[in-house]
Scaffold this motif. Sequence first.
Motif, short mmCIF file in Angstrom:
data_model
loop_
_atom_site.label_atom_id
_atom_site.label_comp_id
_atom_site.label_asym_id
_atom_site.label_seq_id
_atom_site.Cartn_x
_atom_site.Cartn_y
_atom_site.Cartn_z
N ALA A 61 0.81 -1.31 0.18
CA ALA A 61 -0.11 -0.15 0.04
C ALA A 61 0.69 1.37 0.03
O ALA A 61 0.37 2.09 -0.76
N ASP A 62 2.05 1.30 0.82
CA ASP A 62 2.59 2.48 0.89
C ASP A 62 4.22 2.09 0.96
O ASP A 62 4.56 0.93 1.43
N ALA A 63 4.99 3.04 1.27
CA ALA A 63 6.53 2.82 1.34
C ALA A 63 6.80 2.21 2.89
O ALA A 63 7.72 1.29 2.93
N ASP A 64 6.09 2.62 3.97
CA ASP A 64 6.24 1.65 5.14
C ASP A 64 5.82 0.28 5.09
O ASP A 64 6.48 -0.27 5.56
N ALA A 65 4.94 -0.04 4.36
CA ALA A 65 4.56 -1.31 4.18
C ALA A 65 5.45 -2.10 3.35
O ALA A 65 5.63 -3.31 3.77
N ALA A 66 5.84 -1.71 2.35
CA ALA A 66 6.83 -2.21 1.47
C ALA A 66 8.01 -2.49 2.39
O ALA A 66 8.49 -3.82 2.10
N LEU A 67 8.54 -1.53 2.78
CA LEU A 67 9.65 -1.78 3.81
C LEU A 67 9.39 -2.80 4.81
O LEU A 67 10.22 -3.78 5.22
N ALA A 68 8.27 -2.74 5.35
CA ALA A 68 8.06 -3.68 6.58
C ALA A 68 8.07 -5.41 5.87
O ALA A 68 8.61 -6.18 6.31
N GLY A 69 7.59 -5.30 4.74
CA GLY A 69 7.33 -6.59 3.84
C GLY A 69 8.79 -7.31 3.75
O GLY A 69 9.12 -8.26 3.40
N ALA A 70 9.65 -6.34 2.97
CA ALA A 70 11.22 -6.43 2.83
C ALA A 70 11.76 -7.19 3.99
O ALA A 70 12.37 -7.97 4.06
N HIS A 71 11.61 -6.33 5.19
CA HIS A 71 12.07 -7.03 6.34
C HIS A 71 11.52 -8.28 6.97
O HIS A 71 12.43 -9.13 7.40
N ALA A 72 10.09 -8.50 6.80
CA ALA A 72 9.59 -9.70 7.06
C ALA A 72 10.37 -11.12 6.21
O ALA A 72 10.64 -12.00 6.49
N THR A 73 10.51 -10.54 4.76
CA THR A 73 11.10 -11.86 3.90
C THR A 73 12.61 -11.91 4.52
O THR A 73 13.12 -12.93 4.65
N ALA A 74 13.25 -10.47 4.78
CA ALA A 74 14.70 -10.68 5.34
C ALA A 74 14.74 -11.58 6.45
O ALA A 74 15.61 -12.43 6.67
N ALA A 75 13.67 -11.39 7.54
CA ALA A 75 13.76 -12.26 8.80
C ALA A 75 13.78 -13.83 8.23
O ALA A 75 14.10 -14.58 8.96
N GLU A 76 12.74 -14.21 7.26
CA GLU A 76 12.56 -15.52 7.08
C GLU A 76 13.85 -15.96 6.51
O GLU A 76 14.15 -17.22 6.72
N ILE A 77 14.54 -15.20 5.81
CA ILE A 77 15.86 -15.69 5.33
C ILE A 77 16.84 -15.73 6.24
O ILE A 77 17.63 -16.82 6.44
N ALA A 78 16.76 -14.92 7.19
CA ALA A 78 17.99 -15.19 8.15
C ALA A 78 17.69 -16.16 9.08
O ALA A 78 18.57 -16.42 9.97
N ALA A 79 16.38 -16.64 9.38
CA ALA A 79 16.17 -17.54 10.18
C ALA A 79 16.73 -18.99 9.47
O ALA A 79 16.76 -19.96 10.31
N ASN A 80 17.19 -18.97 8.32
CA ASN A 80 17.46 -20.23 7.77
C ASN A 80 18.90 -20.43 7.87
O ASN A 80 19.67 -19.58 8.32
N PRO A 81 19.46 -21.64 7.61
CA PRO A 81 20.90 -21.91 8.09
C PRO A 81 21.76 -20.96 7.04
O PRO A 81 21.55 -21.23 5.82
N PRO A 82 22.67 -20.26 7.67
CA PRO A 82 23.31 -19.31 6.71
C PRO A 82 24.17 -19.97 5.56
O PRO A 82 24.30 -19.26 4.50
N LEU A 83 24.84 -20.99 5.99
CA LEU A 83 25.63 -21.42 4.90
C LEU A 83 24.90 -22.04 3.78
O LEU A 83 25.23 -22.04 2.55
N THR A 84 23.70 -22.67 4.06
CA THR A 84 22.85 -23.21 3.09
C THR A 84 22.25 -22.23 2.14
O THR A 84 21.98 -22.47 0.87
N VAL A 85 21.92 -20.91 2.83
CA VAL A 85 21.38 -19.92 2.09
C VAL A 85 22.35 -19.31 1.04
O VAL A 85 21.97 -18.98 -0.03
N ARG A 86 23.35 -19.34 1.55
CA ARG A 86 24.64 -18.70 0.59
C ARG A 86 25.03 -19.87 -0.46
O ARG A 86 25.11 -19.37 -1.61
N GLY A 87 24.78 -20.90 -0.18
CA GLY A 87 24.94 -22.00 -1.05
C GLY A 87 23.72 -21.70 -2.12
O GLY A 87 23.92 -22.05 -3.34
N VAL A 88 22.71 -21.72 -2.01
CA VAL A 88 21.34 -21.32 -2.74
C VAL A 88 21.64 -20.50 -3.67
O VAL A 88 21.44 -20.51 -4.78
N LYS A 89 22.11 -19.34 -3.02
CA LYS A 89 22.52 -18.01 -3.79
C LYS A 89 23.49 -18.27 -4.67
O LYS A 89 23.35 -17.96 -5.83
N ASP A 90 24.51 -19.02 -4.39
CA ASP A 90 25.77 -19.16 -5.16
C ASP A 90 25.55 -20.24 -6.47
O ASP A 90 25.74 -19.77 -7.65
#
Length: 274
Positions: free
Chosen positions: A197-226
């Motif tokens: 809806a607005d900039a605040d909601a978009a930023l909150a959505g980005a942080h929510a997704t970032a938090a989901e990613i951050a909760a996953n095993p970091p080496l595996t996340v880097r492996g997927v991205k790699d």
Amino acid sequence: MGEPYESVTIEHKDHVAQVTLIGPGKGNALGPAFWSEMPEVFAKLDADRDVRAIVLTGSGSNFSYGLDVPAMGGTLAPVLAPNESARPRAEFHLEVLRMQEAINAVADCRTPTIASVHGWCIGGGVDLISAVDIRYASADAKFSVREVKLAMVADMGSLARLPLILSDGHLRELALTGKNIDAERAEKIGLVNDVFADADAALAGAHATAAEIAANPPLTVRGVKDVLDQQRISAVSASLRYVAAWNAAFLPSKDLSEGVAATFAKRAPKFTGD
């Protein structure tokens, strides 16, 4: 993160870093500080084991107006001035390659990146979001691959990375017309993942997704991205090298001088093909 930067601020919370564009040009325009600082900023974030996801956004009412043409006049000077010597074009070629590293630093960062876009995202701003993993937008966001209207071929990554994001027809429509599209259209063609809806909601959505990613095993996340990144590296690198050489050879033109002059005068340019 060490000393403060002129082009961005950096905040940390719960394994997520937020990088916010702050200009200093109007509309977070991308000036000399941005092109110099981004490789260092993202190298440090990449090396920080406590950072598991990065949110990229803009301060104020816009994400970014793109290249800060007034502030970057010195960079364009060698190709604006009439000169028969090859040296100015050779030096401009090296400068394009150097500036590309600012966007490459974002694309090559091993930590997942999410852009939250509001307001205008023009030219270099599109180069920047084409380098992240996930893109969200507010309903007021507007996008433009604007370089063609300045008599320039986009050379900082849009034409190299957007083919991996958009279908060929949609990309060619944006790049050949330089037209503006709104957030609804951007979502429809796949430029952004979701619209809020607005900039605040978009930023909150980005942080929510970032938090989901951050909760996953970091080496595996880097492996997927790699693994995902390996599919694009050679194609993107070749495209960036090619466009740098193309612009060094052909960017100097009467149309470029006219495009820059029209920008400063805030008038419609008159292009002749010379």
